[in-house]
Design an enzyme around this catalytic site. Structure first.
Site, PDB file in Angstrom:
ATOM      1  N   GLU A 105       0.834  -1.206   0.000  1.00 57.79           N
ATOM      2  CA  GLU A 105       0.000   0.000   0.000  1.00 57.79           C
ATOM      3  C   GLU A 105       0.871   1.260   0.000  1.00 57.79           C
ATOM      4  OE1 GLU A 105      -2.521  -1.459   3.331  1.00 57.79           O
ATOM      5  OE2 GLU A 105      -4.175  -0.866   2.028  1.00 57.79           O
ATOM      6  N   GLU A 125      -4.363  -9.373   3.722  1.00 55.03           N
ATOM      7  CA  GLU A 125      -5.211  -9.064   4.877  1.00 55.03           C
ATOM      8  C   GLU A 125      -6.430  -9.975   5.006  1.00 55.03           C
ATOM      9  OE1 GLU A 125      -3.763  -6.973   2.876  1.00 55.03           O
ATOM     10  OE2 GLU A 125      -2.764  -5.450   4.100  1.00 55.03           O
TER      11      GLU A 125
END
Ligand code: NAD
Length: 694
Positions: A105, A125
């Protein structure tokens, strides 16, 4: 400092350095932000390279900060990404090795990305019941296209960065790594553009049913799990909402998932496995013994699988039998297993030969005398095991580790057959041993600490999840399973059908219901143990239906019939009227008037049977901690991962409710008071409002 700053001419190099995986912890975030500010303020600097020390970019969030206030302290990862994106000088993420989760990210907030040839990127995740919460669901679809991004975000699986060259990755650097990254940065600094991923479009696929189909597939692949669905919602939002609104929506979904019971369970599962590797009274720096050569005694079902698990990790293995025929048979099975892997395209023929070359068959103890570890997997009889260990004591070099794979026998008694009980340990593998992840490491009364640490480390090297157990009948897993199976049988005696019990447990999330498991593993094994117990102690609780089926030769899949029947060569369980007749007859003999039993009662009785025995195991010190018991059930018994294991599940239900349900079962007409006698630890924690897992 968890990141350091250096310059190379007009290029600033910020290096994340937070071992072991450059986790994006608070100190790392602060150091990166400071580096970016320093570069911005220095007029000599034209561009910035962001890279990682230790051969990787970043493993993502710093799990040591998970669930702590530090994780939310500014700059948060989102803040840092915004700072990076707004940098007045172009930022190049130089991705070497792993770039996972928050690391990816962050790189998506950089203006450019370059990668080393072997770099891997992932947004994992979803595996802990979350979604990427720092813009990943909004930026990745803009960077690599909606379909590819959705696939990565919903699966959580890593992808070779090289495959994303031209979209995510501007250049794969094949020469000198640092030099190449700096040269790339110098080059992009020539013009004034600082392209931001957020400014690219995220275009939905032409197929109007695309997201609906993706949701249906995720619902099928991950039954009952909300995270994959929310991942899809977030990616879809990237195609319909302006960037900042999409980001806010992602945040909302992330926070909701963070509080979901499924994510709590998955996170507990993740942390429990890590905790299991630590042994409370054994310091982390306890030395380990060098293990290079392995010997396995017995080339049957387990010996063969154990040998394969070592060979697969590159260890040379010598396998010993008493008869040539048994040795040939064992080797044949191992080769056939590898050949089937070749057929399925999982192994190359060259690899097969390399693996077989690591295996040396022998009939002579002389050939194993200099092994560093020997694992015994002969018949489950104390006399046979004692004889093997006496022989091992005689021939094995000093310092060799002597392990037994017994499932039910007393490891201390086996150790006492040798003059070196401190070198003896239990390594309880699960069948098939080359596939199943769980290894119960049985610590005998005299097992030396370095023997224990050596075996724990070896387990890790061979891809196993090891959990330490003390010596008791059945160790952690099978001791609990006995109570679970007893309840499943009792439910059928009282009125449920085997299909109903299996369906209820599968709806709860078990990989397979108890009767299907019995048919798969072979009901004769439990029957043999029960017959021994009935003879030893006439008060032993009987399982008359299971006994009757075994008396009829219905051992399960291997005999074509058990609790179900099976078409030749097929594994599909088919309900069998013959079984129904046996059930009706046995109920008649017992004088039981069958009653309708609901799904909830089935699940509670089976699971609380596990919980109560787990509590006893915990208070006796057989298991070190509640989460170890959970790990055993998650990795060896098909317990649903999103429920975190039996004890975590009980904690989530609330122990007062669990205790109350047990009391109800005890006082039901026909209820088994002795069985539902609560373990003292459970009773105490329920009264105090406590939990098994702190
Ligand atoms: P198995 O009958 O398939 O294999 C046992 C092998 O040991 C046979 O090949 C036999 O020839 C050999 N053997 C017997 N005596 C020997 C001796 N003195 N020296 C050398 N070899 C000898 O049995 P298995 O299922 O592989 O079980 C082996 C052990 O593993 C048992 O202790 C069992 O309790 C344990 N175990 C089994 C399972 C399972 O699911 N089958 C799971 C965990 C542990």
């Amino acid at each position: 400092m968890s990141a350091h700053y250096a310059t190379d001419g007009s290029v600033a190099v910020i290096t994340l350095d937070n071992p072991p995986v450059n986790g994006m912890g608070h100190s790392t975030r602060v150091a990166i932000a400071e580096g970016l500010a320093q570069a911005a303020a220095d007029p000599a600097i034209r561009a910035i390279v962001l890279m990682g020390a230790n051969g990787l970019f970043s493993g993502g969030a710093d799990i040591r900060e998970f669930n702590t206030p530090k994780a939310m302290e500014t700059p948060t990862l989102r803040d840092l990404i915004a700072i990076c994106e707004a940098s007045p000088k172009p930022v190049v993420a130089a991705i070497e090795g792993n770039c996972m989760g928050g690391g990816l990210e962050l790189s998506l907030g950089c203006h450019y990305r370059v990668a080393s040839p072997r770099a891997l990127v992932a947004l994992p995740e979803v595996k802990i019941g979350l979604l990427p919460g720092a813009g990943g669901t909004q930026r990745l679809p803009r960077a690599i296209g909606v379909e590819r991004a959705l696939e990565m975000i919903v699966s959580g699986d890593p992808v070779a960065a090289e495959k994303l060259s031209g979209s995510l990755i501007g250049q794969v650097i094949t020469g000198d790594w640092l030099e190449g990254a700096v040269a790339y940065a110098r080059n992009v600094a020539r013009d004034d553009s600082r392209p931001r991923v957020r400014d690219r479009p995220a275009t939905a696929p032409d197929d109007p049913g695309y997201f609906t189909a993706a949701r249906a597939k995720a619902a099928k692949d991950s039954r009952n799990l909300p995270a994959p669905q929310r991942c899809i919602d977030a990616v879809e939002a990237a195609t319909t909402k302006p960037f900042d609104e999409g980001l806010a929506y992602e945040r909302e979904l992330f926070l909701a998932l963070m509080n979901s019971p499924e994510s709590r369970g998955l996170r507990h599962a993740f942390f429990s496995e890590r905790a299991a590797a630590r042994i409370l009274d054994v310091p982390a720096d306890t030395p380990v013994r060098a293990v290079r050569r392995i010997a396995v005694v017995g080339a049957g079902t387990m010996g063969g699988g154990i040998a394969m698990s070592f060979i697969n990790a590159g260890f040379p293995v010598t396998i010993l039998e008493t008869q040539q025929a048994a040795l040939d048979r064992g080797l044949g099975v191992i080769r056939a297993n590898y050949e089937s892997a070749v057929k399925r395209g999982k192994l190359t023929p060259e690899r097969l030969e390399q693996r077989m070359a690591l295996l040396t068959p022998t009939l002579s103890y002389d050939a194993i005398a200099d092994a560093d570890l020997v694992v015994e997997a002969v018949f489950e009889e104390m006399g046979v095991k004692e004889a093997v260990f006496r022989k091992l004591d005689e021939v094995m070099k000093p310092g060799a580790l002597l392990a037994t794979n017994t499932s039910t026998l007393d490891v201390d008694r086996i150790a006492a057959a040798t003059g070196r009980p401190h070198d003896v340990i239990g390594m309880h593998y699960f069948s098939p041993a080359n596939v199943m992840r769980l290894l119960e490491v049985v610590r005998g009364r005299e097992t030396a600490k370095d023997v224990l640490t050596t075996v724990m480390q070896l387990a890790k090297k061979t891809g196993k999840t090891a959990v330490v157990s003390g010596v008791c009948d059945g160790f952690i897993g099978n001791r609990m399973l006995k109570q679970y199976k007893a309840q499943a049988s009792a439910l059928v005696e009282e009125g449920a059908s085997p299909q109903q019990v299996d369906r209820a447990m599968e709806a709860f999330g078990m990989a397979m219901g108890p009767f299907r498991v019995g048919d798969l593993a072979g009901n004769d094994i439990g029957w043999a143990i029960r017959k021994r117990l009935y003879a030893e102690d006439p008060a032993t609780r009987r399982q008359p239906i299971g006994d009757r089926l075994c008396e009829m030769g219905r051992f399960g899949q291997k005999t074509g019939a058990g609790w179900y029947r099976y078409e030749p060569g097929k594994r599909e369980p088919i309900p069998d009227p013959v079984v129904d007749e046996v059930i009706v007859a046995v109920r008649g003999e017992l004088g039981v008037a069958p009653r309708a039993i609901g799904e909830r009662e089935i699940v509670e009785r089976c699971v609380y049977a596990l919980v109560n025995e787990g509590a006893r195991i915990l208070e006796e010190g057989i298991a070190q901690r509640a989460s170890d018991i959970d790990t055993v059930y998650l990795t060896g018994y098909g317990f649903p991962r999103h429920r975190g294991g039996p004890l975590f599940h009980a904690d989530s239900v609330g122990l007062p409710d669990v205790a109350a349900a047990m009391q109800r079962f005890a006082s039901d007409p026909g209820g088994d008071r002795d069985f539902w006698n609560p373990a003292p630890l459970l009773a105490r924690l329920a009264a105090e409002g406590g939990r098994f897992n702190p």
